[in-house]
Design an enzyme around this catalytic site. Structure first.
Site, PDB file in Angstrom:
ATOM      1  N   HIS A 273       0.837  -1.188   0.000  1.00  0.00           N
ATOM      2  CA  HIS A 273       0.000   0.000   0.000  1.00  0.00           C
ATOM      3  C   HIS A 273       0.871   1.236   0.000  1.00  0.00           C
ATOM      4  CE1 HIS A 273      -3.230   2.753   1.055  1.00  0.00           C
ATOM      5  NE2 HIS A 273      -4.032   1.810   0.611  1.00  0.00           N
ATOM      6  N   ASP A 324      -7.993  -5.070  -0.807  1.00  0.00           N
ATOM      7  CA  ASP A 324      -8.427  -5.851  -1.961  1.00  0.00           C
ATOM      8  C   ASP A 324      -8.145  -7.330  -1.824  1.00  0.00           C
ATOM      9  OD1 ASP A 324      -9.402  -3.759  -3.569  1.00  0.00           O
ATOM     10  OD2 ASP A 324      -7.342  -3.109  -3.865  1.00  0.00           O
TER      11      ASP A 324
HETATM   12  C1  LIG Z   1      -0.210  -0.274  -3.901  1.00  0.00           C
HETATM   13  C2  LIG Z   1       1.145  -0.094  -4.546  1.00  0.00           C
HETATM   14  C3  LIG Z   1       0.940   0.569  -5.935  1.00  0.00           C
HETATM   15  C4  LIG Z   1       2.025   0.782  -3.675  1.00  0.00           C
HETATM   16  O1  LIG Z   1       3.176   0.953  -4.382  1.00  0.00           O
HETATM   17  P1  LIG Z   1       4.429   1.733  -3.811  1.00  0.00           P
HETATM   18  O2  LIG Z   1       4.009   2.802  -2.886  1.00  0.00           O
HETATM   19  O3  LIG Z   1       5.249   2.120  -4.984  1.00  0.00           O
HETATM   20  O4  LIG Z   1       5.154   0.553  -3.001  1.00  0.00           O
HETATM   21  P2  LIG Z   1       6.454   0.676  -2.146  1.00  0.00           P
HETATM   22  O5  LIG Z   1       7.269   1.854  -2.581  1.00  0.00           O
HETATM   23  O6  LIG Z   1       6.047   0.603  -0.732  1.00  0.00           O
HETATM   24  O7  LIG Z   1       7.239  -0.650  -2.540  1.00  0.00           O
HETATM   25  C5  LIG Z   1       8.326  -1.049  -1.782  1.00  0.00           C
HETATM   26  C6  LIG Z   1       8.903  -2.296  -2.375  1.00  0.00           C
HETATM   27  O8  LIG Z   1       7.952  -3.342  -2.321  1.00  0.00           O
HETATM   28  C7  LIG Z   1       7.692  -3.840  -3.614  1.00  0.00           C
HETATM   29  N1  LIG Z   1       6.281  -4.081  -3.721  1.00  0.00           N
HETATM   30  C8  LIG Z   1       5.275  -3.249  -3.396  1.00  0.00           C
HETATM   31  N2  LIG Z   1       4.106  -3.839  -3.611  1.00  0.00           N
HETATM   32  C9  LIG Z   1       4.394  -5.068  -4.086  1.00  0.00           C
HETATM   33  C10 LIG Z   1       3.587  -6.134  -4.500  1.00  0.00           C
HETATM   34  N3  LIG Z   1       2.270  -6.052  -4.478  1.00  0.00           N
HETATM   35  N4  LIG Z   1       4.191  -7.255  -4.936  1.00  0.00           N
HETATM   36  C11 LIG Z   1       5.528  -7.353  -4.991  1.00  0.00           C
HETATM   37  N5  LIG Z   1       6.353  -6.373  -4.600  1.00  0.00           N
HETATM   38  C12 LIG Z   1       5.774  -5.242  -4.155  1.00  0.00           C
HETATM   39  C13 LIG Z   1       8.132  -2.740  -4.553  1.00  0.00           C
HETATM   40  O9  LIG Z   1       8.429  -3.240  -5.838  1.00  0.00           O
HETATM   41  C14 LIG Z   1       9.327  -2.219  -3.828  1.00  0.00           C
HETATM   42  O10 LIG Z   1      10.350  -3.156  -3.992  1.00  0.00           O
HETATM   43  P3  LIG Z   1      11.886  -2.712  -4.152  1.00  0.00           P
HETATM   44  O11 LIG Z   1      12.154  -1.880  -2.925  1.00  0.00           O
HETATM   45  O12 LIG Z   1      12.620  -3.980  -4.234  1.00  0.00           O
HETATM   46  O13 LIG Z   1      11.900  -1.896  -5.415  1.00  0.00           O
HETATM   47  C15 LIG Z   1       1.864  -1.460  -4.716  1.00  0.00           C
HETATM   48  O14 LIG Z   1       2.047  -2.032  -3.453  1.00  0.00           O
HETATM   49  C16 LIG Z   1       1.126  -2.404  -5.646  1.00  0.00           C
HETATM   50  O15 LIG Z   1       1.247  -2.294  -6.851  1.00  0.00           O
HETATM   51  N6  LIG Z   1       0.339  -3.369  -5.065  1.00  0.00           N
HETATM   52  C17 LIG Z   1      -0.392  -4.286  -5.873  1.00  0.00           C
HETATM   53  C18 LIG Z   1      -1.673  -3.638  -6.383  1.00  0.00           C
HETATM   54  C19 LIG Z   1      -2.699  -3.449  -5.291  1.00  0.00           C
HETATM   55  O16 LIG Z   1      -2.963  -4.352  -4.511  1.00  0.00           O
HETATM   56  N7  LIG Z   1      -3.303  -2.263  -5.282  1.00  0.00           N
HETATM   57  C20 LIG Z   1      -4.376  -1.939  -4.353  1.00  0.00           C
HETATM   58  C21 LIG Z   1      -3.923  -0.928  -3.347  1.00  0.00           C
HETATM   59  S1  LIG Z   1      -5.209  -0.696  -2.151  1.00  0.00           S
END
Ligand SMILES: CC(C)(COP(=O)(O)OP(=O)(O)OC[C@H]1O[C@@H](n2cnc3c(N)ncnc32)[C@H](O)[C@@H]1OP(=O)(O)O)[C@@H](O)C(=O)NCCC(=O)NCCS
Length: 389
Positions: A273, A324
């Site tokens: 998130h 979700d």
């Molecule tokens: C929600 C989301 C967009 C947040 O993204 P974000 O703020 O860029 O995430 P972060 O910066 O906290 O990510 C930190 C690390 O975790 C990883 N990461 C974050 N979410 C991940 C996921 N769902 N699966 C795998 N790796 C994930 C990132 O790639 C990053 O890795 P790195 O440091 O090796 O590059 C992301 O977690 C995501 O795409 N989740 C899946 C989609 C989803 O469930 N969306 C609904 C949100 S309510």
């Protein structure tokens, strides 16, 4: 993380701040809801979400978001009556839903139908707060009917007339299935609606506020919001969770599948998130409901697979399941078609979107951020087309 950039506009009052994705930027103020990411707390107008979910109905929550207070019984009665009296769709919208391509994405159809509602507003020039309040009621009441009617139409089913004797969640399930839902099913969906009704300055809410801040109109703002919610990084993730579970297929394949995804740097849907760095406070209640429903329906493998994915992701990346992750299993277990998961999210979030639109209008300022120019320095000379490489 955000970094301070060099000021590059001399007439700018504030130092420009570069924050990709606007992360960490406070763009406005709101009294509707607050997301405390470090603590894992979601607040609706002063109430912890877990104080509200399971205690207040969706309609009570709508009142809370729109008025800042839970309703007393006569206020609730008045709101419910208005919502129920606003369910009927304009005939051209019904015709559109009947004729829309059967394979169209439900979010695309809903976005178009909500936009169409604006064409049938009885007084579109009336921009008074009362007129916008009535529009908020109308869109909140109609969006679930739009969703259910399209679903029935694409399956060649009749479109039953709307009813006024059922609450919002029960009425949606009635329209989808053509039969009245059990009290349990209606209550489960009602709790899911409450948990999804608002969530601070999320992307779709921000879209709605950006649109209305130009003094556009409520329909355009909600249309923007629906288009924004559709994306897989926002509302679309719940559908992605079921596709993922089906693709994995069985419990014994979970570990290898997740490892392969992580190796390829692919995102696991329903995990992580932008704001919550601890457990999403909406997840535990949905998890509870998902466990009960999966067991009742004799398909506990989905929830067991989900639990394993969540624990691997926690262990490997320190990431938690989000709203979700478990709502997907809840909807799936209730028999809601996978491509209606995001629409269900949209139905619930309309309460928040419309509330934010009214709040934005009450103290409006146009959104106009800056961008950091990364193109070539100014000074290039125009070349007639024949002289260009
Ligand atoms: C929600 C989301 C967009 C947040 O993204 P974000 O703020 O860029 O995430 P972060 O910066 O906290 O990510 C930190 C690390 O975790 C990883 N990461 C974050 N979410 C991940 C996921 N769902 N699966 C795998 N790796 C994930 C990132 O790639 C990053 O890795 P790195 O440091 O090796 O590059 C992301 O977690 C995501 O795409 N989740 C899946 C989609 C989803 O469930 N969306 C609904 C949100 S309510």
């Amino acid at each position: 993380m955000f970094t301070l950039a060099q000021p590059y506009l001399t007439n700018q009052k504030l130092m420009p701040v570069t924050a990709k994705g606007l992360e960490g930027i406070v763009a406005n103020s709101t009294s509707l809801s607050d997301v405390l990411g470090q603590e894992g707390i979601l607040i609706y107008a002063g109430y912890d979400i877990n104080e509200i979910a399971g205690n207040a109905s969706f309609e009570e929550t709508v009142h809370l978001l729109w008025h800042g207070e839970l309703p007393n019984s006569s206020q609730l009665d008045a709101l419910c009556k208005k919502l129920r009296a606003s369910r009927e769709l304009p005939q051209p919208v019904v015709d559109f839903l009947r004729n829309a391509p059967k394979n169209a994405g439900p979010m695309d159809v809903i976005r178009t139908a909500v936009s169409m509602l604006g064409l049938y507003d009885s007084n579109p020039k009336d921009e008074s707060p009362e007129a916008n309040y009535n529009r908020a009621i109308s869109i909140t009441a109609k969006i679930s009917v739009i969703t259910a009617y399209f679903h029935r139409a694409r399956n060649g089913q009749d479109l039953p007339p709307v009813r006024t004797d059922l609450g919002e969640a029960a009425h949606f399930l009635y329209l989808i299935n053509g039969t009245e839902p059990t009290v349990e099913a209606a209550r489960t969906l009602d709790v899911a609606y409450v948990l999804h009704a608002d969530h601070g300055m999320n992307a779709s809410t921000f879209s709605a506020r950006v649109t209305i801040a130009t003094l556009s109109d409520m329909y355009s703002a909600i249309t923007s919001a629906i288009g924004t919610l559709k994306g897989p990084l926002h509302g679309g993730a719940n559908e992605g969770v079921i596709h993922m579970l089906k693709e994995i297929g069985s419990e014994d394949k979970v570990d290898a599948w997740v490892e392969a995804q992580l190796e390829q740097k692919k995102k696991i849907m329903g995990i992580g998130h932008r704001v919550y760095k601890v457990l999403d406070p909406r997840a535990p209640r949905l998890r509870e409901m998902a466990i009960i429903l999966s067991n009742q329906l004799g398909e506990p493998k989905w929830i067991r697979m989900s639990e394993r994915i969540a624990s691997i992701m926690k262990e490997r990346k320190g990431l938690n399941a989000n709203v979700d992750f478990y709502s997907a299993t809840v909807y799936y277990s209730m028999g809601i078609p996978t491509d209606l998961f995001t629409p269900v999210f949209a139905i619930a979030r309309t309460a928040g979107w419309t509330g934010h639109v009214m709040e934005q209008l009450a103290d409006n300022r146009l959104y106009r951020p800056l961008s950091e120019y990364t193109g070539p320095a100014v000074g290039k000379k125009f070349q007639p087309i024949d002289g260009r490489p």
